[in-house]
Design an enzyme around this catalytic site. Sequence first.
Site, PDB file in Angstrom:
ATOM      1  N   GLY A  22     -21.512  -3.451  31.787  1.00  0.00           N
ATOM      2  CA  GLY A  22     -21.102  -3.647  30.395  1.00  0.00           C
ATOM      3  C   GLY A  22     -22.018  -4.620  29.670  1.00  0.00           C
ATOM      4  N   PHE A  24     -21.504  -7.771  28.703  1.00  0.00           N
ATOM      5  CA  PHE A  24     -21.564  -9.087  29.343  1.00  0.00           C
ATOM      6  C   PHE A  24     -22.394  -9.008  30.624  1.00  0.00           C
ATOM      7  CE2 PHE A  24     -20.256 -12.119  32.518  1.00  0.00           C
ATOM      8  CZ  PHE A  24     -20.363 -13.321  31.836  1.00  0.00           C
ATOM      9  N   GLU A  48     -21.307   5.296  37.215  1.00  0.00           N
ATOM     10  CA  GLU A  48     -22.564   5.536  37.925  1.00  0.00           C
ATOM     11  C   GLU A  48     -23.712   5.828  36.963  1.00  0.00           C
ATOM     12  OE1 GLU A  48     -20.999   9.726  37.544  1.00  0.00           O
ATOM     13  OE2 GLU A  48     -20.123   7.760  37.806  1.00  0.00           O
ATOM     14  N   LYS A 138      -9.246 -12.880  21.776  1.00  0.00           N
ATOM     15  CA  LYS A 138      -8.065 -12.100  21.390  1.00  0.00           C
ATOM     16  C   LYS A 138      -6.833 -12.435  22.235  1.00  0.00           C
ATOM     17  CE  LYS A 138     -10.940  -8.392  19.623  1.00  0.00           C
ATOM     18  NZ  LYS A 138     -12.164  -9.198  19.689  1.00  0.00           N
TER      19      LYS A 138
END
Length: 177
Positions: A22, A24, A48, A138
């Site tokens: 991702g 991050f 993958e 959040k």
Amino acid sequence: YCLDVCSEFINDKVILITGGTGSFGNQMLKTLLDNFQPMQIIIFSRDEFKQSEMQKKFSDKKYPCLRYFIGDIRDKERLMEAFNGVDIIFHAAALKQVPALEYNPSEAIKTNIYGAENVIKAAIANNVSNVIAISTDKAVSPCNLYGATKLCFEKIFIAANNIVGDKDIKFSVLRYG
């Protein structure tokens, strides 16, 4: 000073990033490779295709310390295998798309809460010394399911420090947003 402290924490360690493909995970991997000398970095992700793309960007020929594990944090047995010998975990795997989670609330709970519990249990069983859970702004006064699951996620990780017993394991939460 900060790089010196972080170097002591990271250099010569085995690091695993859940949700490693991702946004991050990509940035964390780049930061680790550019600034530190970890013994090994394991990218743990269920995607993958994103792993294949990441391998093109961060070649294992150029970066022999990299390993890629396909797996899902919902699968505790796979986490047990992946966490074997790991020193530090950055736990960034989560479902994050607010509209999708509002429409599929049980999937958000299975990944963001039960998956977090699996990470904690596997980390304790494998004596991982540091687990840093990546949360979100959040989680503060949540107004949607995503924020609510991340608030629960934070509470679960902090409470994990109470259940480790005499093991030298630290659970931390870092808000990212």
